[in-house]
Design a protein around this motif. Structure first.
Motif, PDB file in Angstrom:
ATOM      1  N   GLU A  37      23.109 -13.229  46.574  1.00 37.72           N
ATOM      2  CA  GLU A  37      24.546 -12.969  46.406  1.00 37.72           C
ATOM      3  C   GLU A  37      24.901 -12.750  44.932  1.00 37.72           C
TER       4      GLU A  37
ATOM      5  N   HIS B  80      33.286 -21.817  54.893  1.00 38.17           N
ATOM      6  CA  HIS B  80      32.275 -22.411  55.778  1.00 38.17           C
ATOM      7  C   HIS B  80      31.101 -23.005  54.999  1.00 38.17           C
TER       8      HIS B  80
ATOM      9  N   ALA C 264      21.514 -27.151  57.895  1.00 37.01           N
ATOM     10  CA  ALA C 264      20.612 -26.187  57.266  1.00 37.01           C
ATOM     11  C   ALA C 264      19.995 -25.275  58.317  1.00 37.01           C
TER      12      ALA C 264
ATOM     13  N   GLY D  14      21.579 -23.783  61.156  1.00 38.21           N
ATOM     14  CA  GLY D  14      22.312 -22.574  61.507  1.00 38.21           C
ATOM     15  C   GLY D  14      23.701 -22.774  62.057  1.00 38.21           C
ATOM     16  N   GLU D  15      24.454 -21.698  61.933  1.00 39.69           N
ATOM     17  CA  GLU D  15      25.811 -21.631  62.474  1.00 39.69           C
ATOM     18  C   GLU D  15      25.644 -21.059  63.874  1.00 39.69           C
TER      19      GLU D  15
ATOM     20  N   ARG E 111      20.787 -22.667  54.166  1.00 37.45           N
ATOM     21  CA  ARG E 111      19.469 -22.938  54.759  1.00 37.45           C
ATOM     22  C   ARG E 111      18.503 -23.552  53.763  1.00 37.45           C
TER      23      ARG E 111
HETATM   24  C1  6K6 Z   1      24.955 -21.833  58.643  1.00 32.71           C
HETATM   25  C2  6K6 Z   1      24.046 -22.801  58.383  1.00 32.71           C
HETATM   26  C3  6K6 Z   1      22.845 -22.234  58.419  1.00 32.71           C
HETATM   27  O1  6K6 Z   1      22.982 -20.925  58.718  1.00 32.71           O
HETATM   28  C4  6K6 Z   1      24.243 -20.759  58.867  1.00 32.71           C
HETATM   29  C5  6K6 Z   1      24.846 -19.505  59.200  1.00 32.71           C
HETATM   30  N1  6K6 Z   1      24.598 -18.833  58.058  1.00 32.71           N
HETATM   31  C6  6K6 Z   1      25.412 -18.471  57.129  1.00 32.71           C
HETATM   32  N2  6K6 Z   1      26.722 -18.399  57.289  1.00 32.71           N
HETATM   33  C7  6K6 Z   1      27.437 -17.978  56.249  1.00 32.71           C
HETATM   34  N3  6K6 Z   1      26.969 -17.655  55.033  1.00 32.71           N
HETATM   35  C8  6K6 Z   1      25.685 -17.753  54.872  1.00 32.71           C
HETATM   36  C9  6K6 Z   1      24.850 -18.144  55.898  1.00 32.71           C
HETATM   37  N4  6K6 Z   1      23.609 -18.151  55.469  1.00 32.71           N
HETATM   38  C10 6K6 Z   1      23.681 -17.793  54.190  1.00 32.71           C
HETATM   39  N5  6K6 Z   1      24.928 -17.553  53.828  1.00 32.71           N
HETATM   40  C11 6K6 Z   1      25.372 -17.188  52.502  1.00 32.71           C
HETATM   41  O2  6K6 Z   1      24.231 -17.328  51.693  1.00 32.71           O
HETATM   42  C12 6K6 Z   1      26.435 -18.127  51.986  1.00 32.71           C
HETATM   43  O3  6K6 Z   1      27.493 -17.372  51.450  1.00 32.71           O
HETATM   44  C13 6K6 Z   1      25.747 -18.969  50.926  1.00 32.71           C
HETATM   45  O4  6K6 Z   1      26.372 -18.837  49.652  1.00 32.71           O
HETATM   46  C14 6K6 Z   1      24.324 -18.467  50.844  1.00 32.71           C
HETATM   47  C15 6K6 Z   1      23.334 -19.541  51.272  1.00 32.71           C
HETATM   48  O5  6K6 Z   1      22.056 -19.006  51.367  1.00 32.71           O
HETATM   49  P1  6K6 Z   1      20.845 -19.862  51.984  1.00 32.71           P
HETATM   50  O6  6K6 Z   1      19.647 -19.013  51.679  1.00 32.71           O
HETATM   51  O7  6K6 Z   1      20.808 -21.188  51.264  1.00 32.71           O
HETATM   52  O8  6K6 Z   1      21.115 -20.012  53.426  1.00 32.71           O
END
Ligand code: 6K6
Length: 138
Positions: free
Chosen positions: A83, A36, A44, A46-47, A10
């Motif tokens: 993380e 993923h 950015a 979302g999934e 994101r």
């Molecule tokens: C996908 C795209 C946007 O949101 C998504 C669904 N979200 C996530 N799916 C899987 N892992 C995620 C998601 N959002 C954050 N993470 C985890 O945090 C991942 O393992 C990344 O290493 C990390 C990214 O954090 P942000 O703050 O940049 O989203």
């Protein structure tokens, strides 16, 4: 080997093509639990079809299972920073790879942590070599 790859989602997907190549390289060493992060269809925003709570629980579960964490930290991301902190707490081996950018510096909360291996690189091939050096030294 179970590998947790962390990279910005994101916080911006500008490096996704690089993540894809780094993940492919890591897959030569074992299972990348978080492939993923290198899915170019994940924007950015979302999934689809999974709640934030489920993402959090799933990712924390994978982090607990991981033997090693490799984080691409060039694009600052709250999620990656979180993380990294949890990985440290869990006693995981952590490699952070970073491409220096003009006018920007890596957060001292990452670069100043002596429990993390922090390696700078310029482009993909050097990044792969950095990963090789780290994983083969284990
Ligand atoms: C996908 C795209 C946007 O949101 C998504 C669904 N979200 C996530 N799916 C899987 N892992 C995620 C998601 N959002 C954050 N993470 C985890 O945090 C991942 O393992 C990344 O290493 C990390 C990214 O954090 P942000 O703050 O940049 O989203």
């Amino acid at each position: 080997m179970k590998i947790y790859f962390a990279g910005s989602i994101r916080a911006g997907r500008q490096d996704v093509d690089l993540y894809i190549e780094l993940i492919k390289h890591l897959q030569g060493y074992g299972e990348v639990l978080t492939s993923h992060v290198g899915n170019s269809e994940i924007s950015a925003y979302g999934e689809k079809g999974i709640s934030d709570h489920d993402i959090y629980e799933r990712d924390m579960d994978w982090l607990r299972q991981a033997d090693v964490v490799v984080a691409e930290v060039t694009n600052p991301s709250l999620g990656v920073g979180y993380e990294l902190a949890r990985a440290e707490e869990l006693g995981k081996r952590v490699l952070c790879i970073y491409r220096p950018q003009e006018g920007k510096r890596l957060s001292a909360m990452v670069s100043g942590n002596r429990r993390f291996a922090i390696k700078e690189y310029k482009e993909l091939e050097e990044g792969k070599k950095t990963i090789d050096d780290y994983l083969q030294a284990a």
